[in-house]
Enzyme design. Structure first.
Site, mmCIF file in Angstrom:
data_model
loop_
_atom_site.group_PDB
_atom_site.id
_atom_site.type_symbol
_atom_site.label_atom_id
_atom_site.label_comp_id
_atom_site.label_asym_id
_atom_site.label_seq_id
_atom_site.Cartn_x
_atom_site.Cartn_y
_atom_site.Cartn_z
ATOM 1 N N GLY A 1 -16.700 -0.713 -4.536
ATOM 2 C CA GLY A 1 -16.113 0.436 -5.221
ATOM 3 C C GLY A 1 -17.020 1.650 -5.272
ATOM 4 O O GLY A 1 -16.882 2.495 -6.163
ATOM 5 N N GLY A 2 -17.961 1.760 -4.327
ATOM 6 C CA GLY A 2 -18.885 2.889 -4.283
ATOM 7 C C GLY A 2 -20.230 2.596 -4.903
ATOM 8 O O GLY A 2 -21.173 3.387 -4.766
ATOM 9 N N LEU A 3 -20.369 1.458 -5.581
ATOM 10 C CA LEU A 3 -21.620 1.126 -6.260
ATOM 11 C C LEU A 3 -22.791 1.054 -5.294
ATOM 12 O O LEU A 3 -23.927 1.395 -5.643
ATOM 13 C CB LEU A 3 -21.465 -0.210 -6.996
ATOM 14 N N LEU A 4 -22.519 0.629 -4.050
ATOM 15 C CA LEU A 4 -23.579 0.436 -3.056
ATOM 16 C C LEU A 4 -23.680 1.596 -2.073
ATOM 17 O O LEU A 4 -24.378 1.496 -1.073
ATOM 18 C CB LEU A 4 -23.331 -0.868 -2.286
ATOM 19 N N GLY A 5 -23.002 2.679 -2.386
ATOM 20 C CA GLY A 5 -22.978 3.817 -1.475
ATOM 21 C C GLY A 5 -23.872 4.968 -1.874
ATOM 22 O O GLY A 5 -23.602 6.116 -1.520
ATOM 23 N N GLY A 6 -24.936 4.684 -2.625
ATOM 24 C CA GLY A 6 -25.826 5.750 -3.084
ATOM 25 C C GLY A 6 -25.287 6.458 -4.309
ATOM 26 O O GLY A 6 -25.471 7.657 -4.491
ATOM 27 N N SER B 1 -13.859 -4.275 0.048
ATOM 28 C CA SER B 1 -14.754 -3.566 -0.877
ATOM 29 C C SER B 1 -16.223 -3.813 -0.546
ATOM 30 O O SER B 1 -17.009 -4.236 -1.387
ATOM 31 C CB SER B 1 -14.480 -3.973 -2.329
ATOM 32 N N TYR C 1 0.834 -1.201 0.000
ATOM 33 C CA TYR C 1 0.000 0.000 0.000
ATOM 34 C C TYR C 1 0.869 1.251 0.000
ATOM 35 O O TYR C 1 1.881 1.338 0.694
ATOM 36 C CB TYR C 1 -0.931 0.022 1.209
#
Length: 330
Positions: free
Chosen positions: A220-225, A216, A53
């Site tokens: 990748g943000g798909l489920l974050g509104g 995840s 990282y």
């Protein structure tokens, strides 16, 4: 904060895991320290990172940021269950020198010492194999792990991105060797939109007593509104979410998901995390906040109880594969 055992171990960890992948690339050192302080204040005691990282020329930078946080004192290190990973090529240009990546005994020995130096600590609590190494037998891997445990440099070993059969193979070989506890955790891609782990990985983890640490959790943000934010111009869609939304069927699913949660007055990101916390065998999802506000949202998910109606609705929008092996047998 709620706590649970990490798999079959006696180790108590928080139901949320603080992921640190953004520390360095997207969040500077001062803000990263602030997020870790806020997480610790909220009771999160499980911190996940990896030697790679920081990425590119800055591989190892995230571990360094964590190390400088530990160096501030205040019992920070003592309060944290620290997990990091080994496997990746640490060369800045991506061209690894032979034996400077993957899971040979030589690289494991080299990598753990380098991580300890960057992290400014004398031991790693959960040392995770970041990927399957098809060229190194588990007999060699466990021999290297046994030495590190005897030296006090690591306490437990975990896996990441392992298929079910590799979890079984690793722990069967550990059992045959004797004196080796084997894998105690698996870190896998698992969320409402990506439920393939339910086919083999989760059953194998439950069978062998591994805690499951989904990465995840918002896909990748798909489920974050994401559609609501897109309509409001709050955030530009990118990465995994943008690629998924190019599919009209996925876009319709996400729309139905957001409409369902809006009907029940729930925030999508918090509901997605809360759903994972209801899954059998899941220790806690990894949340990787870039800001303190994102951490606060994740913390609310621990106290969120989803009704049977909401859970049924989520299954309808994002149906899982069903029980294994019936899902692929008959």
């Amino acid at each position: 904060m709620e706590y649970t055992q990490l798999g079959r171990t006696g180790l108590k960890v928080s139901r949320l895991v603080l992921g640190t992948m953004n520390f360095g690339p997207q969040t500077d050192e001062a803000d990263s320290h602030g997020i870790m302080d806020a997480a610790l204040d909220a009771g999160i005691n499980f911190l996940d990172t990896a030697n790679v990282y920081g990425w590119g020329e800055n591989k190892g930078r995230t571990e360094e940021i964590i190390g400088s946080w530990f160096a501030k004192g205040g019992e920070r290190r003592d309060k944290v269950v620290l997990a990091t990973k080994v496997y990746g090529n640490m060369a800045a240009d991506g061209d690894a020198w032979p034996n400077h990546d993957k899971l040979s005994a030589l690289n494991i020995r080299r990598a753990v010492d380098a991580s300890l130096k960057r992290l400014r600590t004398d031991h790693i609590d959960v040392y995770q194999f970041h990927h399957v190494d098809r060229n190194t037998p588990f007999e060699e891997i466990w021999q290297a792990v046994d030495v590190l445990v005897q030296q006090g440099k690591i306490l437990y070993a975990g896996s990441s991105n392992f298929p079910g059969y590799k979890i079984a193979q690793a722990n069967e070989i550990a059992a045959r060797r004797g004196g080796t506890i084997g894998l105690v955790s698996e870190q896998c891609l698992y969320n409402l939109a990506e439920r393939r782990a339910e086919m083999e990985v989760l059953p194998a983890a439950r069978e062998y007593g591994l805690g499951v640490i989904p990465w995840s959790p918002l896909h990748g943000g798909l489920l974050g509104g994401v559609l609501k934010k897109e309509a409001q111009g709050v955030r530009r869609v990118s990465g995994r979410a943008a690629a998924a939304l190019d599919d009209d069927g996925v876009r319709a699913q996400v729309r139905a998901y957001e409409d369902l949660l809006d009907k029940h007055g729930l925030e999508p990101g918090e509901a997605a995390l809360a759903w994972l916390l209801t899954r059998p065998g899941v220790t806690g999802p990894i949340v990787g906040p870039r800001t303190a506000e994102q951490l606060e949202s994740a913390l609310r998910a621990v106290e969120l109880e989803l009704s049977d109606e909401v859970l049924a609705g989520l299954d309808e929008v994002f149906p899982g594969p069903g029980p294994s092996p019936e899902a692929f047998a008959w």
